[in-house]
Design an enzyme around this catalytic site. Sequence first.
Site, PDB file in Angstrom:
ATOM      1  N   ASP A 119       0.910  -1.404  -0.118  1.00 22.19           N
ATOM      2  CA  ASP A 119      -0.183   0.410  -0.351  1.00 22.19           C
ATOM      3  C   ASP A 119       0.842   1.030   0.014  1.00 22.19           C
ATOM      4  O   ASP A 119       1.347   1.161   0.920  1.00 22.19           O
ATOM      5  CB  ASP A 119      -0.860   0.188   1.655  1.00 22.19           C
ATOM      6  CG  ASP A 119      -2.038   0.949   1.234  1.00 22.19           C
ATOM      7  OD1 ASP A 119      -1.725   1.919   0.771  1.00 22.19           O
ATOM      8  OD2 ASP A 119      -3.550   0.824   1.499  1.00 22.19           O
ATOM      9  N   GLU A 157     -18.383  -1.658 -17.579  1.00 24.04           N
ATOM     10  CA  GLU A 157     -19.426  -2.520 -16.759  1.00 24.04           C
ATOM     11  C   GLU A 157     -20.409  -1.640 -17.645  1.00 24.04           C
ATOM     12  O   GLU A 157     -20.452  -0.720 -17.341  1.00 24.04           O
ATOM     13  CB  GLU A 157     -19.348  -2.921 -15.155  1.00 24.04           C
ATOM     14  CG  GLU A 157     -18.745  -4.144 -14.303  1.00 24.04           C
ATOM     15  CD  GLU A 157     -18.566  -3.669 -13.600  1.00 24.04           C
ATOM     16  OE1 GLU A 157     -19.453  -3.130 -12.660  1.00 24.04           O
ATOM     17  OE2 GLU A 157     -17.626  -4.265 -12.798  1.00 24.04           O
ATOM     18  N   GLY A 209     -19.466  -6.808  -2.233  1.00 19.26           N
ATOM     19  CA  GLY A 209     -19.524  -6.418  -1.327  1.00 19.26           C
ATOM     20  C   GLY A 209     -21.453  -5.932  -0.845  1.00 19.26           C
ATOM     21  O   GLY A 209     -21.642  -5.423  -0.274  1.00 19.26           O
ATOM     22  N   TYR A 210     -21.834  -6.504  -1.644  1.00 18.87           N
ATOM     23  CA  TYR A 210     -23.178  -7.209  -1.737  1.00 18.87           C
ATOM     24  C   TYR A 210     -24.064  -7.337  -0.233  1.00 18.87           C
ATOM     25  O   TYR A 210     -24.788  -8.590  -0.677  1.00 18.87           O
ATOM     26  CB  TYR A 210     -23.576  -6.896  -2.950  1.00 18.87           C
ATOM     27  CG  TYR A 210     -24.530  -5.980  -3.680  1.00 18.87           C
ATOM     28  CD1 TYR A 210     -22.992  -4.674  -3.461  1.00 18.87           C
ATOM     29  CD2 TYR A 210     -25.363  -6.006  -4.974  1.00 18.87           C
ATOM     30  CE1 TYR A 210     -23.175  -4.530  -4.668  1.00 18.87           C
ATOM     31  CE2 TYR A 210     -25.546  -5.336  -5.434  1.00 18.87           C
ATOM     32  CZ  TYR A 210     -24.414  -3.824  -6.233  1.00 18.87           C
ATOM     33  OH  TYR A 210     -24.435  -3.143  -6.436  1.00 18.87           O
ATOM     34  N   ARG A 252     -11.827  -2.118  -8.249  1.00 15.94           N
ATOM     35  CA  ARG A 252     -12.377  -1.461  -9.703  1.00 15.94           C
ATOM     36  C   ARG A 252     -12.322  -2.333 -11.089  1.00 15.94           C
ATOM     37  O   ARG A 252     -11.507  -2.910 -10.892  1.00 15.94           O
ATOM     38  CB  ARG A 252     -12.625  -0.433  -9.392  1.00 15.94           C
ATOM     39  CG  ARG A 252     -12.926   0.658  -8.668  1.00 15.94           C
ATOM     40  CD  ARG A 252     -15.165   0.958  -9.002  1.00 15.94           C
ATOM     41  NE  ARG A 252     -15.302   1.790  -8.149  1.00 15.94           N
ATOM     42  CZ  ARG A 252     -16.231   1.262  -7.088  1.00 15.94           C
ATOM     43  NH1 ARG A 252     -16.029  -0.163  -7.153  1.00 15.94           N
ATOM     44  NH2 ARG A 252     -16.663   2.398  -6.681  1.00 15.94           N
ATOM     45  N   HIS A 269     -20.181  -7.373 -10.091  1.00 17.46           N
ATOM     46  CA  HIS A 269     -19.370  -6.353  -9.121  1.00 17.46           C
ATOM     47  C   HIS A 269     -21.062  -6.736  -8.155  1.00 17.46           C
ATOM     48  O   HIS A 269     -21.536  -5.277  -7.534  1.00 17.46           O
ATOM     49  CB  HIS A 269     -20.413  -5.467 -10.344  1.00 17.46           C
ATOM     50  CG  HIS A 269     -19.264  -4.303  -9.392  1.00 17.46           C
ATOM     51  ND1 HIS A 269     -18.660  -2.977  -9.918  1.00 17.46           N
ATOM     52  CD2 HIS A 269     -18.800  -3.697  -8.039  1.00 17.46           C
ATOM     53  CE1 HIS A 269     -18.262  -2.688  -9.154  1.00 17.46           C
ATOM     54  NE2 HIS A 269     -18.021  -2.281  -8.003  1.00 17.46           N
TER      55      HIS A 269
END
Length: 410
Positions: free
Chosen positions: A176, A266, A286-287, A237, A283
């Site tokens: 990072d 997308e 995170g749902y 992403r 995608h």
Amino acid sequence: MAFLPGSPYLNVFENFRPYFVKEVRLRGEPMILAVDDVIPYWREAFAPLGDVRSFSARRLRAEDLRDVDALVVRSVTRVGPELLEGTRVRFVGTASVGMDNLDEAYLAARGIPYSNAAGCNSNAVAEYVTAALLVVARRRGWELPGKQLGIIGAGHVGSAVEAKARALGIGVILCDPPLADATGSRRYRPFDEVLAADVLTLHVPLARAGPYPTWHMFGHSVFERLTERQFLVNASRGAVVDGAALEAALASQRIAGAVLDVWEGEPRIRFELLDRVDLGTSHIAGYSFDGKVRCTQMIVEALSRHFGLGTAWSTEHLFPPPKQLEVPPGASGREAVETAVSAAYDIVRDDANLRALRDLPPEPAAAGFDRLRNEYPLRPEFRHYSVSVDPRSVDLAATLTGLGFRVAAG
């Protein structure tokens, strides 16, 4: 807010806050909010703040926002001059972790504060990566404790992925550059060093410019440095990875395989690339139910703070009691973990749902991709499941607890 402490814009926004609030209240009318109709619990969450108007993301136009005070979008909606010129929008919230859908320079120039929901779905994405690694390991005959996971992007999501990887006994190496520069910590290793890991998982924002660009971070030049034993996971992403370069690397067996939740272009994805990956989803990493509720809650809180409304949204009543999971008698520790994770989240089903669009014409396929996202049945996170474990299985109990499950003596 989106600006870091010390930002020159922060004081400007704070100075103008009373004006914005006064402007709304002097009209003697409720504040008008435009909210994406796919955001969970949008009506219940935002109604106490004012007059709520819902909209469909793909159909939103500037004329819909002429008299709107606050706009709440998802990552699919680009917010810039084309959408906001001629409107009275005074606050923008994006119910997403990233902000690459916002024209931040434009919003700053207009004096429009904005907020995102950083960290809201970090645990959900970490659970997605956990499920993906377990499925790939089973199919490929891997022993995960013998693998090294290179996590590129060690913020909210990357840190959550690290915790679950360590619970599975996987070695971890972090990369990072922004955190390395900010902290000076040797915990964050150089990109070139992390590229040697067996599995590389990406959890970075999309940035085309600036000191830490990530657009096409993984392109032809990087794939040429990898080997046939290495594997890629992208749940950040789509454009962080050059899709054509990845497709070529997979076709030539330059790398072993990949898991993709995000795609360039997308909702019009390349199904030729989907054909080559081990797992592909629409995608939805995170749902989770928890993540989406928290995402909505964070935007409500940010909007309420900005306009000085003092409004909170309680969510405790939304969550169900824990569901009991049973581990098959005599199952090994690995089998028990796989059983619990697949029962809590069936990633193979999400992969199959996306592949079912493969033979549709381009526009129906794109609409199908959107539908898979917009109508996704939000999954409860692991903490909503309790697993019965033999009290003598101390290591199994520790692993399940580390992954987020509740553990009960069985």
